[in-house]
Design a protein around this motif. Sequence first.
Motif, PDB file in Angstrom:
ATOM      1  N   LEU A 157      26.891 -11.043   8.811  1.00 56.48           N
ATOM      2  CA  LEU A 157      25.871 -10.451   7.938  1.00 56.48           C
ATOM      3  C   LEU A 157      24.807  -9.690   8.735  1.00 56.48           C
ATOM      4  CD1 LEU A 157      25.045 -10.294   4.930  1.00 56.48           C
ATOM      5  CD2 LEU A 157      23.639 -12.312   5.302  1.00 56.48           C
ATOM      6  N   THR A 158      24.594 -10.062   9.982  1.00 56.46           N
ATOM      7  CA  THR A 158      23.522  -9.438  10.773  1.00 56.46           C
ATOM      8  C   THR A 158      23.784  -7.958  11.018  1.00 56.46           C
ATOM      9  OG1 THR A 158      24.598 -10.117  12.835  1.00 56.46           O
ATOM     10  CG2 THR A 158      22.942 -11.606  11.922  1.00 56.46           C
ATOM     11  N   ASP A 159      25.048  -7.531  10.981  1.00 51.83           N
ATOM     12  CA  ASP A 159      25.386  -6.126  11.247  1.00 51.83           C
ATOM     13  C   ASP A 159      25.384  -5.261   9.996  1.00 51.83           C
ATOM     14  OD1 ASP A 159      25.792  -6.731  13.960  1.00 51.83           O
ATOM     15  OD2 ASP A 159      27.869  -7.350  13.583  1.00 51.83           O
ATOM     16  N   LEU A 168      24.662 -22.721   5.402  1.00 52.03           N
ATOM     17  CA  LEU A 168      23.856 -21.902   6.303  1.00 52.03           C
ATOM     18  C   LEU A 168      22.708 -22.708   6.892  1.00 52.03           C
ATOM     19  CD1 LEU A 168      23.108 -19.126   7.483  1.00 52.03           C
ATOM     20  CD2 LEU A 168      21.816 -18.683   5.383  1.00 52.03           C
ATOM     21  N   SER A 169      22.552 -22.634   8.217  1.00 54.22           N
ATOM     22  CA  SER A 169      21.465 -23.358   8.881  1.00 54.22           C
ATOM     23  C   SER A 169      20.699 -22.490   9.867  1.00 54.22           C
ATOM     24  CB  SER A 169      22.024 -24.582   9.628  1.00 54.22           C
ATOM     25  OG  SER A 169      22.995 -24.194  10.575  1.00 54.22           O
ATOM     26  N   ASP A 170      21.116 -21.252  10.034  1.00 55.17           N
ATOM     27  CA  ASP A 170      20.483 -20.367  11.016  1.00 55.17           C
ATOM     28  C   ASP A 170      19.355 -19.556  10.372  1.00 55.17           C
ATOM     29  OD1 ASP A 170      20.340 -17.594  12.545  1.00 55.17           O
ATOM     30  OD2 ASP A 170      21.205 -19.055  13.942  1.00 55.17           O
ATOM     31  N   SER A 171      18.165 -19.649  10.930  1.00 50.75           N
ATOM     32  CA  SER A 171      16.988 -18.972  10.353  1.00 50.75           C
ATOM     33  C   SER A 171      17.090 -17.453  10.457  1.00 50.75           C
ATOM     34  CB  SER A 171      15.713 -19.460  11.041  1.00 50.75           C
ATOM     35  OG  SER A 171      15.759 -19.197  12.435  1.00 50.75           O
ATOM     36  N   THR A 172      17.846 -16.967  11.443  1.00 45.38           N
ATOM     37  CA  THR A 172      18.031 -15.516  11.586  1.00 45.38           C
ATOM     38  C   THR A 172      18.784 -14.950  10.387  1.00 45.38           C
ATOM     39  OG1 THR A 172      18.151 -15.754  13.995  1.00 45.38           O
ATOM     40  CG2 THR A 172      18.949 -13.690  13.066  1.00 45.38           C
ATOM     41  N   ILE A 173      19.806 -15.665   9.957  1.00 43.79           N
ATOM     42  CA  ILE A 173      20.595 -15.216   8.802  1.00 43.79           C
ATOM     43  C   ILE A 173      19.788 -15.365   7.521  1.00 43.79           C
ATOM     44  CG2 ILE A 173      22.798 -15.406   7.608  1.00 43.79           C
ATOM     45  CD1 ILE A 173      22.974 -14.640  10.558  1.00 43.79           C
ATOM     46  N   THR A 174      18.998 -16.424   7.452  1.00 44.61           N
ATOM     47  CA  THR A 174      18.118 -16.603   6.296  1.00 44.61           C
ATOM     48  C   THR A 174      17.179 -15.415   6.143  1.00 44.61           C
ATOM     49  OG1 THR A 174      18.184 -19.009   6.533  1.00 44.61           O
ATOM     50  CG2 THR A 174      16.369 -18.089   5.262  1.00 44.61           C
ATOM     51  N   ALA A 175      16.588 -14.987   7.270  1.00 47.47           N
ATOM     52  CA  ALA A 175      15.677 -13.835   7.251  1.00 47.47           C
ATOM     53  C   ALA A 175      16.414 -12.565   6.829  1.00 47.47           C
ATOM     54  CB  ALA A 175      15.050 -13.658   8.631  1.00 47.47           C
ATOM     55  N   LYS A 176      17.664 -12.415   7.276  1.00 45.76           N
ATOM     56  CA  LYS A 176      18.455 -11.239   6.910  1.00 45.76           C
ATOM     57  C   LYS A 176      18.729 -11.221   5.406  1.00 45.76           C
ATOM     58  CE  LYS A 176      21.135  -7.640   7.608  1.00 45.76           C
ATOM     59  NZ  LYS A 176      20.628  -6.333   8.085  1.00 45.76           N
ATOM     60  N   ILE A 177      19.033 -12.375   4.834  1.00 52.02           N
ATOM     61  CA  ILE A 177      19.273 -12.453   3.386  1.00 52.02           C
ATOM     62  C   ILE A 177      18.019 -12.057   2.615  1.00 52.02           C
ATOM     63  CG2 ILE A 177      19.757 -14.033   1.467  1.00 52.02           C
ATOM     64  CD1 ILE A 177      21.614 -15.567   3.369  1.00 52.02           C
ATOM     65  N   LEU A 178      16.880 -12.553   3.038  1.00 53.93           N
ATOM     66  CA  LEU A 178      15.629 -12.204   2.376  1.00 53.93           C
ATOM     67  C   LEU A 178      15.354 -10.708   2.478  1.00 53.93           C
ATOM     68  CD1 LEU A 178      13.390 -15.204   3.521  1.00 53.93           C
ATOM     69  CD2 LEU A 178      14.415 -14.824   1.272  1.00 53.93           C
ATOM     70  N   GLU A 179      15.712 -10.126   3.590  1.00 52.62           N
ATOM     71  CA  GLU A 179      15.564  -8.676   3.774  1.00 52.62           C
ATOM     72  C   GLU A 179      16.447  -7.910   2.788  1.00 52.62           C
ATOM     73  OE1 GLU A 179      17.254  -5.538   7.024  1.00 52.62           O
ATOM     74  OE2 GLU A 179      16.253  -7.305   7.852  1.00 52.62           O
ATOM     75  N   LEU A 180      17.681  -8.365   2.619  1.00 49.27           N
ATOM     76  CA  LEU A 180      18.605  -7.704   1.694  1.00 49.27           C
ATOM     77  C   LEU A 180      18.125  -7.797   0.254  1.00 49.27           C
ATOM     78  CD1 LEU A 180      22.043  -8.940   3.123  1.00 49.27           C
ATOM     79  CD2 LEU A 180      20.942  -6.728   3.504  1.00 49.27           C
ATOM     80  N   LEU A 181      17.552  -8.952  -0.101  1.00 44.52           N
ATOM     81  CA  LEU A 181      17.081  -9.152  -1.472  1.00 44.52           C
ATOM     82  C   LEU A 181      15.973  -8.167  -1.836  1.00 44.52           C
ATOM     83  CD1 LEU A 181      16.885 -13.066  -1.754  1.00 44.52           C
ATOM     84  CD2 LEU A 181      18.716 -11.546  -2.496  1.00 44.52           C
ATOM     85  N   LYS A 182      15.203  -7.769  -0.857  1.00 46.06           N
ATOM     86  CA  LYS A 182      14.068  -6.865  -1.109  1.00 46.06           C
ATOM     87  C   LYS A 182      14.486  -5.410  -1.230  1.00 46.06           C
ATOM     88  CE  LYS A 182      10.894  -9.937   1.363  1.00 46.06           C
ATOM     89  NZ  LYS A 182      10.057 -10.109   2.590  1.00 46.06           N
TER      90      LYS A 182
END
Length: 337
Positions: A60-62, A79-93
């Motif tokens: 997902l990061t790419d 999911l347990s990685d905060s980097t991926i969590t941040a990426k998901i939040l970015e996509l939602l916006k």
Amino acid sequence: MNNNCILPSLANNKLKDAEKKRQLVYISGMCGYGKTTFIRNYLGEAPFFYFDMLNDPFALTDFDVKKKATIVIDNLGFLSDSTITAKILELLKNPHYWCIIISRARCPEWLLTAAHSLGGFIQINENDLAFSYDETHDYLNKYGISNLSDDELDRLFKHSLGHPLYVSFVANRLKATADNADSPIHFSDTVAEEARQLLCEYFDHALLDMWNDNLIKFATMMSIVPSFSIPMAVEITTISNIEALIEEANRIGKFLTYKDGIYSIFDPLRRYLNAKMYSLYSKERIIDIYNTAGHYFKRHNRILEAFDMYKKADNKSGQLDILIDQTRMLVHTAAVQ
């Protein structure tokens, strides 16, 4: 779309509404309810991007598409990685993206907060994904199975409780029979048991392989009752950190309902867990489990439930004590009146 697919109407209508508004969709539910299959069949030939948080979360990061796109994020509960969590939040916006998130677990707080700040989201759960009676009938028709009697359909629906995977196992079994025999096909006890066994094998792989020993102990032991409180679970299982186990269970896979301090395990999962208990524990241990539950109910004056537990433990003295106590109460009440 799979030609044999049935899109459950409740889930389908919610998804259509969300698509019109390009609103975030969160699909949660116990394994076997066809969450991913439902989305793939709904989207059909429409292009979408799929990311699996269990097998390859970092893919997902790419992701960086500069146009309108549908994004499906599956297995969020793992999911347990905060980097991926941040990426998901970015996509939602990003207003270009329509995001569909699939998980066995309830919506996590970090996503819930973000979704509300962005105008809310559509939730689809087991009740929406379960087949209705008519949808079960339609699903069988797609397999060419149209000669079951009303009584057979009633029994099938009672056995399945609308669980799509169970219905699919039955449909495949009946179709195989129809393809290899000239005689009429029937939903028999044998077919019901074969489908149950297949569902158990699926749960073995999809659930128990991912649970720790304490979670398995907690879930199997509490399957003996239709509902329970935390104090009851502590007493029956002798596990002190029940709250932590429930939190873990809710994170990796939703299989409990909760209301007013009382928990229940989803059917047909409870049936499976209860059967699994008999393969995990000795006869003596199972008797002890039922007796412990009986003692708990008796102390809390839940007499019918206590009697049922003693009966399942074959505890005749416990049953007799309850009958004697109830008789004394009746005699006393009559004497007072």
